[in-house]
Write a protein that holds these residues in place. Structure first.
Motif, PDB file in Angstrom:
ATOM      1  N   HIS A  17       6.347 -10.477   0.526  1.00 35.08           N
ATOM      2  CA  HIS A  17       4.924  -9.443  -0.349  1.00 35.08           C
ATOM      3  C   HIS A  17       4.107  -8.919   0.844  1.00 35.08           C
ATOM      4  O   HIS A  17       2.911  -9.661   0.945  1.00 35.08           O
ATOM      5  CB  HIS A  17       4.893 -10.024  -1.445  1.00 35.08           C
ATOM      6  CG  HIS A  17       5.813  -9.624  -2.409  1.00 35.08           C
ATOM      7  ND1 HIS A  17       5.520 -11.126  -3.517  1.00 35.08           N
ATOM      8  CD2 HIS A  17       6.709  -9.886  -2.910  1.00 35.08           C
ATOM      9  CE1 HIS A  17       6.311 -10.580  -4.003  1.00 35.08           C
ATOM     10  NE2 HIS A  17       7.990  -9.976  -3.408  1.00 35.08           N
ATOM     11  N   THR A  19      -0.167  -7.928   1.369  1.00 35.02           N
ATOM     12  CA  THR A  19      -0.771  -7.927   0.518  1.00 35.02           C
ATOM     13  C   THR A  19      -1.877  -7.076   0.946  1.00 35.02           C
ATOM     14  O   THR A  19      -2.886  -6.683   0.251  1.00 35.02           O
ATOM     15  CB  THR A  19      -1.606  -9.803   0.290  1.00 35.02           C
ATOM     16  OG1 THR A  19      -1.395  -9.940   1.931  1.00 35.02           O
ATOM     17  CG2 THR A  19      -0.454 -10.043  -0.151  1.00 35.02           C
ATOM     18  N   ASP A  20      -2.289  -6.608   2.264  1.00 32.78           N
ATOM     19  CA  ASP A  20      -3.171  -5.838   2.820  1.00 32.78           C
ATOM     20  C   ASP A  20      -1.974  -5.470   4.421  1.00 32.78           C
ATOM     21  O   ASP A  20      -1.153  -6.225   4.906  1.00 32.78           O
ATOM     22  CB  ASP A  20      -4.149  -6.872   3.690  1.00 32.78           C
ATOM     23  CG  ASP A  20      -5.116  -5.997   3.626  1.00 32.78           C
ATOM     24  OD1 ASP A  20      -5.631  -4.490   2.826  1.00 32.78           O
ATOM     25  OD2 ASP A  20      -6.135  -5.720   5.072  1.00 32.78           O
ATOM     26  N   GLU A  26      -3.968  -0.378  -1.038  1.00 32.31           N
ATOM     27  CA  GLU A  26      -2.767  -0.880  -1.715  1.00 32.31           C
ATOM     28  C   GLU A  26      -2.592   0.404  -2.912  1.00 32.31           C
ATOM     29  O   GLU A  26      -0.742  -0.081  -2.944  1.00 32.31           O
ATOM     30  CB  GLU A  26      -3.751  -2.080  -2.795  1.00 32.31           C
ATOM     31  CG  GLU A  26      -2.650  -2.619  -3.938  1.00 32.31           C
ATOM     32  CD  GLU A  26      -3.213  -4.180  -3.835  1.00 32.31           C
ATOM     33  OE1 GLU A  26      -2.403  -4.432  -4.929  1.00 32.31           O
ATOM     34  OE2 GLU A  26      -4.323  -4.177  -4.104  1.00 32.31           O
ATOM     35  N   ASN A  30       1.721  -0.203  -2.257  1.00 29.72           N
ATOM     36  CA  ASN A  30       2.889  -0.894  -3.475  1.00 29.72           C
ATOM     37  C   ASN A  30       3.347   0.099  -4.386  1.00 29.72           C
ATOM     38  O   ASN A  30       3.458   0.301  -5.156  1.00 29.72           O
ATOM     39  CB  ASN A  30       1.884  -1.809  -4.700  1.00 29.72           C
ATOM     40  CG  ASN A  30       2.150  -2.502  -3.569  1.00 29.72           C
ATOM     41  OD1 ASN A  30       2.053  -3.178  -2.664  1.00 29.72           O
ATOM     42  ND2 ASN A  30       0.498  -3.760  -3.855  1.00 29.72           N
ATOM     43  N   GLN A  34       7.041  -3.496  -5.200  1.00 28.76           N
ATOM     44  CA  GLN A  34       5.965  -4.497  -4.479  1.00 28.76           C
ATOM     45  C   GLN A  34       6.212  -4.639  -2.957  1.00 28.76           C
ATOM     46  O   GLN A  34       7.527  -4.400  -2.805  1.00 28.76           O
ATOM     47  CB  GLN A  34       5.621  -5.330  -5.145  1.00 28.76           C
ATOM     48  CG  GLN A  34       5.467  -6.973  -3.717  1.00 28.76           C
ATOM     49  CD  GLN A  34       3.750  -7.292  -4.396  1.00 28.76           C
ATOM     50  OE1 GLN A  34       3.676  -6.864  -5.209  1.00 28.76           O
ATOM     51  NE2 GLN A  34       3.736  -7.332  -2.667  1.00 28.76           N
ATOM     52  N   TYR A  36       7.162  -5.082   0.839  1.00 34.21           N
ATOM     53  CA  TYR A  36       7.706  -6.541   1.026  1.00 34.21           C
ATOM     54  C   TYR A  36       8.519  -6.577   2.450  1.00 34.21           C
ATOM     55  O   TYR A  36       8.734  -4.884   2.981  1.00 34.21           O
ATOM     56  CB  TYR A  36       8.753  -6.826   0.105  1.00 34.21           C
ATOM     57  CG  TYR A  36       9.901  -6.126   0.011  1.00 34.21           C
ATOM     58  CD1 TYR A  36      11.219  -6.446   0.574  1.00 34.21           C
ATOM     59  CD2 TYR A  36      10.096  -4.930  -0.981  1.00 34.21           C
ATOM     60  CE1 TYR A  36      12.409  -5.164   0.814  1.00 34.21           C
ATOM     61  CE2 TYR A  36      11.442  -3.721  -0.916  1.00 34.21           C
ATOM     62  CZ  TYR A  36      12.052  -4.085   0.224  1.00 34.21           C
ATOM     63  OH  TYR A  36      13.558  -2.856  -0.247  1.00 34.21           O
ATOM     64  N   GLU A  95       1.374 -18.054   4.029  1.00 37.52           N
ATOM     65  CA  GLU A  95       0.475 -16.602   5.147  1.00 37.52           C
ATOM     66  C   GLU A  95       1.474 -16.133   6.072  1.00 37.52           C
ATOM     67  O   GLU A  95       1.858 -17.071   6.765  1.00 37.52           O
ATOM     68  CB  GLU A  95      -0.829 -16.866   4.933  1.00 37.52           C
ATOM     69  CG  GLU A  95      -1.544 -17.676   3.365  1.00 37.52           C
ATOM     70  CD  GLU A  95      -1.184 -16.471   2.890  1.00 37.52           C
ATOM     71  OE1 GLU A  95      -1.935 -14.835   3.294  1.00 37.52           O
ATOM     72  OE2 GLU A  95      -1.732 -16.612   1.381  1.00 37.52           O
ATOM     73  N   ALA A 112       0.994 -10.838   4.723  1.00 37.20           N
ATOM     74  CA  ALA A 112       1.713 -11.232   4.257  1.00 37.20           C
ATOM     75  C   ALA A 112       1.698 -12.083   3.485  1.00 37.20           C
ATOM     76  O   ALA A 112       1.114 -13.259   4.243  1.00 37.20           O
ATOM     77  CB  ALA A 112       3.472 -10.759   4.300  1.00 37.20           C
ATOM     78  N   ARG A 113       2.702 -12.762   2.115  1.00 38.29           N
ATOM     79  CA  ARG A 113       2.787 -13.798   1.656  1.00 38.29           C
ATOM     80  C   ARG A 113       4.095 -14.294   0.889  1.00 38.29           C
ATOM     81  O   ARG A 113       4.610 -13.386   0.775  1.00 38.29           O
ATOM     82  CB  ARG A 113       1.390 -14.571   0.405  1.00 38.29           C
ATOM     83  CG  ARG A 113       2.142 -15.658  -0.432  1.00 38.29           C
ATOM     84  CD  ARG A 113       0.726 -14.967  -2.293  1.00 38.29           C
ATOM     85  NE  ARG A 113      -0.715 -15.446  -2.046  1.00 38.29           N
ATOM     86  CZ  ARG A 113      -0.797 -16.540  -1.031  1.00 38.29           C
ATOM     87  NH1 ARG A 113      -0.648 -17.678  -1.232  1.00 38.29           N
ATOM     88  NH2 ARG A 113      -2.983 -16.382  -1.152  1.00 38.29           N
TER      89      ARG A 113
END
Length: 116
Positions: A17, A19-20, A26, A30, A34, A36, A95, A112-113
């Motif tokens: 995912h 994340t930044d 965002e 998104n 979400q 990805y 991460e 990303a995570r």
């Protein structure tokens, strides 16, 4: 840099995912889903952020800081065909950081995570 033949792509296989992103906020990345990047064990996959989506074809290479998944991609930005490249480098834990680039256009670093 040396290409590595690793069936699990050095731990990068799976869904990440975003994340930044350096270039987009965002609310944009998104907007539809979400954001990805999904990497399969053979180095193919898909991604989506904002109105940009595409398919990935990549491989693991050894860089100074460790293994990095380098890829090319093709897809769409809204209705327009686009292509580019990028990379994803796993960090500690779940991460990762990376970069995605449009051919002859924008590029953005991202974090990303790994999804559970």
């Amino acid at each position: 840099m040396t290409e590595i033949d690793d069936p699990d792509h050095a731990g990068v296989a799976g869904t990440w995912h975003i994340t930044d992103m350096e270039m987009w906020d965002e609310d944009y990345f998104n907007r539809q889903v979400q954001a990805y990047i999904r990497i399969q064990e053979r180095g193919t996959g898909s991604f989506q952020f904002g109105f940009v989506s595409g398919s990935i074809d990549g491989y693991i290479e050894e860089c100074g800081s460790g293994p990095r998944f380098r890829f090319t991609w093709e897809g769409r930005d809204e209705m327009d065909p686009v292509t580019g490249g990028g990379w994803l480098e796993p960090g500690t834990g779940e991460e990762a950081e990376g970069m995605i680039k449009f051919h002859q256009g924008d590029r953005s670093r991202f974090t990303a995570r790994k999804a559970s």
